[in-house]
Each structure stands twice: as C-alpha cells, then as structure tokens.
Design a protein around this motif. Structure first.
Motif, short mmCIF file in Angstrom:
data_model
loop_
_atom_site.label_atom_id
_atom_site.label_comp_id
_atom_site.label_asym_id
_atom_site.label_seq_id
_atom_site.Cartn_x
_atom_site.Cartn_y
_atom_site.Cartn_z
N UNK A 437 0.86 -1.18 0.00
CA UNK A 437 0.00 0.00 0.00
C UNK A 437 0.90 1.23 0.00
N UNK A 438 0.68 2.10 -0.95
CA UNK A 438 1.44 3.37 -1.03
C UNK A 438 0.44 4.52 -0.97
N UNK A 439 0.71 5.51 -0.12
CA UNK A 439 -0.22 6.64 -0.06
C UNK A 439 0.53 7.96 0.03
N UNK A 440 -0.17 9.01 -0.39
CA UNK A 440 0.41 10.36 -0.48
C UNK A 440 -0.64 11.35 0.06
N UNK A 497 -5.71 -6.17 1.87
CA UNK A 497 -4.84 -5.00 1.78
C UNK A 497 -5.65 -3.74 1.53
N UNK A 498 -6.68 -3.86 0.69
CA UNK A 498 -7.55 -2.71 0.42
C UNK A 498 -8.30 -2.31 1.69
N UNK A 499 -8.75 -3.31 2.46
CA UNK A 499 -9.48 -3.01 3.70
C UNK A 499 -8.58 -2.24 4.67
N UNK A 568 -5.96 -3.31 -16.15
CA UNK A 568 -6.12 -1.88 -15.88
C UNK A 568 -6.25 -1.66 -14.38
N UNK A 569 -6.36 -0.42 -13.98
CA UNK A 569 -6.45 -0.06 -12.57
C UNK A 569 -7.91 0.15 -12.20
N UNK A 570 -8.33 -0.50 -11.10
CA UNK A 570 -9.73 -0.47 -10.70
C UNK A 570 -9.89 0.31 -9.42
N UNK A 571 -10.88 1.17 -9.37
CA UNK A 571 -11.09 2.00 -8.18
C UNK A 571 -11.84 1.24 -7.10
N UNK A 572 -11.40 1.40 -5.87
CA UNK A 572 -12.15 0.93 -4.69
C UNK A 572 -12.76 2.17 -4.08
N UNK A 573 -14.04 2.29 -4.16
CA UNK A 573 -14.71 3.53 -3.75
C UNK A 573 -14.48 3.80 -2.29
N UNK A 574 -14.30 5.08 -1.95
CA UNK A 574 -14.14 5.50 -0.55
C UNK A 574 -15.47 5.31 0.16
N UNK A 575 -15.41 4.76 1.36
CA UNK A 575 -16.63 4.56 2.14
C UNK A 575 -16.49 5.27 3.45
#
Length: 575
Positions: A437-440, A497-499, A568-575
């Motif tokens: 997981x990488x974040x900015x 990882x997304x969770x 491709x890159x798939x979005x995981x919607x913000x909840x």
C-alpha cells in the motif's frame, strides 16, 4: 620539499605587498581584475619575500578553486597548509581547503581539515584572517545541516569589529541558517539592510543570494509581483556571477513564485534554467524545486503524460536530496566521533604515560606507592571500559539515525525498502500473499503554504502515528520521502490489503488539527498492489502501487485504488 626553487629575498617588497592586498580585496567581487593582478604578481615574483610568495601561492590556489578546478586548488592549498611555517598562511590555506571540499561535497575531508584549522585561529592576530577562518567554518556547518553552529561562527565574526565585506558574508550565513531552520519570517528589515550592506561592500554574489530570501519573504507576505520585480531587476547581475548555486537559488525562487501566480510558462522556463546549471545542482534543493514545478505545471495544464514523467523525476530528485541531507548529517556525526575518539586516545595515552611514571617511582618506594599504582590502573581500566561503552552506544545511535526518518520516527525509504524485500522473500518461499500500500497526503503543499512548515511537520507526525497503529506485528511501514508513505502487508491478499488501506484512509481523515491552532482537513490518496498479480519483486510491486496511487490522485483524491489481477487499474470507492 621546498615550496620554491629560487631563494627569495629576506625583505618584503612594499609594491608586491600592495598588489597582494589589492588582489585579496577583489578576489570574489571582481574576478577579471583579480586574474589580472595575479598575472602582475607572477611577473614580479623575483622581488617577493618568502611570506609574500606563500601568499601568492595561496591566491593562485584560490583562483583555481573559484574557477571550478577544485582538485588543483585543494592540492596547492594542502601543500601550503602542510609545509608553511607561517600560522596565518596555514589558517588561510586551511580555510580554502575547507571551502573547496564543501563545494565538491567531500564533507568528511572538509570537516577533518576544519578541526585542524580552527585550532590555529587563536594564534592569529589579524582579525580579517580570523573572520576568514570562521566564515569557512560557518559555511561548511550550514552545508552539513549544523545551522546553529553556522549562526555561532557568523556571530563571532560580527562581534569582532568586522569589515563591510565580512559583515556581508556573516549576514548571508545567518540568513541561510535562519531560512533552513524556518526562522526567517519577521526578519524583513534585517534582510533588506543586509542586501544594502553587501551592495556597498561590492559583493554582488552575496547580495543576490540574500535577495532570493528577501523575495521569498515578500511573496509569502502576498506581494508576488513585488518579489518578481525585485529578482528580475537584478537577474542579469545574478547570471553574470556565473556561480551555479546563486543562479539556481534565484531561478528556484522565481519558478515557485510564477507557479503560484499561475504563469506556468515563466515557471517552467526558470525550472529548466536550474537544470541547465549542470552537475553542480545534483542532489540539491533547487533541482527538487525544478522537477516539482515542471510536474505541477504540467498537471495544471492537463498534460498528464508529461506530469507523470515529471513526477517520477521529482520523486527521484527529492529522494536523492533527502539522502544527501541525511548523508551530510551522518558525515558530521562520524567526523565528530572520530575527533572525540582521537582526543580520547590521546587522553588515554597520556594517562598510560602517567601510570608508567608512577610505576617507576613505585619501584623505589614501598607498599604505600604500590597501592597508588593499583588504584591508577583500576581508574585506567574503568576509563577504557567507559569509553568502549560510549563508543558502542554511539554506533547504535548512528545505526538508528541511518534507518529512521528523523521527523516521524518510522523507517526511512532505504530501511523500509530493505525490510520489505526481506519480507517478500519469506512470503515467496512460504507461498504467502502480500500487499503493498502506497499513499500520499493530498494538497500537502497547500498546508505548508497556508499554515507553515511547523504545521506540515505536525501533520506528517500525526499521520505516521495513526497509520502505525493500523499495522500488524509483521507488517512493514515507512516514509518514502516528503508526504509519501508505504505499507507492506505480510500474509494479506488484495481485498485484505484494500481493507487496511481504507481503515488508514479513514483514520487520516479523522485527524483533529485543532492542536495546531488551525482547522483544516487532512486526506490521503492510496494505491494498492498485490503479489498474486504482480509477483514478489519489490520495485515492480512498488511501481504498480504508485501507478494506482497516481490514478487515485487523478480521480479526485481521498480514495483507494488497486492494481489487481486485471490489466487496468480499478477504483475501490471510498466509504
């Protein structure tokens, strides 16, 4: 080996001395006149005394270093430093060596010569020469991030009846240190007065160096046009110095101001001008500014391909600069440790000699002196044990400094990369999945610009705290540089990882900023990649997570995107 082949006259030549003084006065303010005077001095060398010849050799070494031939300048200055019997010549040559090593980024050698040179300053009667030595000490101190030391040496110069030229240079050292410490705000009048002093002293190089700080203060106060006018009025004078560091500082200031004003064409022109200064700008703050300005300008223009390319360059330049800053700090600590160890060795040898003398006396005395020898030996052994413990403790501290981000306390980029590669190797061996997981942080520059770097540092520290709490025992977490962080989640598939990324995103968004005295939102954009789709090699996995992070930024920020099994890159919607 003698410095000169022909025996010099014993008496000093007044005419030769006058030319020497003239050359010293113009060496940094008028290079053409300085070079002409060196030629005249060479032609009149037969009339010079030994000290005058050594003085000329020093000026020729200075000429070599100022023209960029640092290796030859250092060699000539080192010969004087080691062979001259004149303390003043040795101090002057030592200061040149220190400055030249600082310019070539060989800070370890520069600091070692500084320790030798600074010990001779108390033997010098000429105040100008003392100032010259302190100036070299202050300059290299600022270079290695010891800004309080830089201010101390500048204050020594200002308290010692300095000439106008010395006041100019000491003031420039102080402004550089205050700016780097974030303490320049509120010093507008002091900066303006310093520029006038440098102009009056005939020092355009330092005057324009300080003008860059003045322009930043003016722009920070809301008057961008005034800042642009100030620097533009003197731009030709800056470029005429042909000094890459000053030119790059002025260009970087103009690029940032034009970017903030929305004049992207001008901002890009000055950013590219920084890169045109060549290798002198490698691993420097102006080069980081250049790539960031090009990235943000391309982003604002909607040129996403160019923005991505510039962002990669910006990331690499920023990482190189941060590594350089940390390396300089480690060099300082290393040389400081060497100096302490050297002093301790001398002290121990002195004590051993004392013990030997006492033992010789003890052989002629009786039991009473034998007890004294035993006590002294015990003291010696205790001292050795104590310094061995101190040395081990220092080694542990240096290792911690090399592995830890100084601001947030989490792993730095180098240490995180190393630990992540080790963890991925174990996962591959055991057949376990892992997620990266990488974040900015979003709009982090805006936080710095609106509330100051102290508030920005507080945000980075808080983000590191809340995200570290999310990590499990075997996970890896580190700061990659600037406002970028990353996790390696051992044993996590892509959904897990997304969770975790979502949990971290929510915690960041819930940070209460009221302790800073300001109320604002903190959000971050996340990119996630898993080993099932991307393999266990760290760099490709990091690149996939960075791609997903870029998509999250592009899609509106404050969200999580993943690079999974799909192409491709798939979005995981913000909840």
């Amino acid at each position: 080996m003698a410095l000169f082949l022909a025996p010099p006259p014993s008496a000093a030549s007044p005419a030769f001395e006058a030319m020497l003084k003239s050359a010293e006065l113009v060496r940094s303010s008028d290079p053409e006149q300085f070079n002409a005077l060196i030629g005249q001095l060479n032609a009149s060398i037969d009339s010079a005394s030994l000290r005058q010849r050594e003085k000329l050799e020093y000026l020729k070494a200075y000429q070599l270093s100022y023209s960029g031939r640092f290796d030859l300048g250092i060699e000539a200055a080192r010969k004087l430093f080691e062979e001259s019997q004149d303390t003043e010549i040795r101090v002057q040559s030592g200061a040149l060596i220190v400055n030249s090593y600082a310019a070539t980024r060989d800070f370890s050698e520069g600091l070692r010569y500084l320790n030798e040179m600074i010990g001779l300053v108390d033997q010098v009667d000429d105040p100008e020469l003392r100032h010259h030595a302190w100036a070299a000490a202050g300059s290299i101190s600022n270079h290695v991030g010891q800004y309080e030391q830089g201010i101390r040496y500048a204050d020594l110069m200002l308290a010692d009846s300095p000439s106008p030229r010395t006041r100019c240079f000491a003031g420039a050292l102080r402004m550089e240190a205050f700016y780097s410490l974030g303490q320049l705000a509120g010093r507008e009048q002091e900066v303006s007065a310093l520029i006038d002093e440098c102009v009056s002293a005939g020092e355009p190089l330092f005057a324009n160096y300080v003008r860059a700080y003045h322009a930043r203060l003016i722009a920070d106060g809301g008057d961008r046009n005034g800042a642009i006018v100030l620097l533009s009025r003197h731009l030709a004078e800056v470029e005429a110095t042909k000094y890459p560091r000053v030119i790059a500082e002025v260009y970087a200031t103009l690029a940032e101001i034009y970017l903030a004003a929305g004049d992207y064409q001008a901002a890009e022109r000055f950013a590219r001008g920084i890169m045109g200064q060549g290798t002198a700008m490698a691993s420097s703050a102006p080069l980081v500014t250049a790539h960031r300005v090009l990235f943000e300008s391309a982003l604002q223009r909607g040129n996403n391909d160019a923005a991505l390319a510039h962002h990669i360059n910006y990331f690499d330049a920023n990482s190189a600069y941060l590594n350089e800053v940390k390396a300089r700090a480690l060099v300082y600590q290393q040389v400081l440790g060497e100096t302490r160890q050297k002093n301790q060795t001398i002290e121990l040898l002195n004590r051993e000699n004392q013990v030997l003398q006492l033992r010789e006396q003890a052989s002629t005395l009786a039991t009473r002196n034998t007890q004294l020898v035993v006590a002294l030996l015990a003291l010696l052994l205790g001292t050795i044990a104590f310094w061995a413990w101190r040395t081990k403790k220092a080694q542990i501290l240096f290792r911690r400094l090399a592995e830890t981000d100084a601001l947030t306390g989490v792993s730095n980029r180098m240490h995180f990369s190393h630990r992540a590669e080790e963890a991925l190797a174990f996962c591959k061996k055991d057949g376990e999945e892992a997620g990266l997981v990488m974040f900015d942080l979003d709009e982090f520059k805006s936080i710095n610009d609106r509330f100051g770097h102290a508030t920005g540092d507080w945000v980075l520290t808080e983000v590191a705290k809340v995200c570290a709490d999310v990590c499990r025992k075997n996970d890896r977490f580190g700061r990659l540089g600037g406002e970028e962080f990353a996790f390696l989640l051992v044993g996590c598939d892509l959904p897990s990882s997304v969770a975790l990324a979502q949990a971290c995103r929510k915690r960041i968004a819930a940070i209460d900023t009221s302790p800073t005295g300001h109320v604002f939102n903190v959000t971050a954009s996340f990119g996630v990649a898993g080993t099932r789709a991307n393999g266990y090699d760290f760099l490709p996995l990091l690149s996939r997570a960075d791609d997903a992070l870029y998509q999250a930024k592009h899609a509106g920020r404050d969200r999580v995107r993943t690079h999974g099994l799909e192409s491709d890159t798939t979005e995981i919607a913000a909840t």
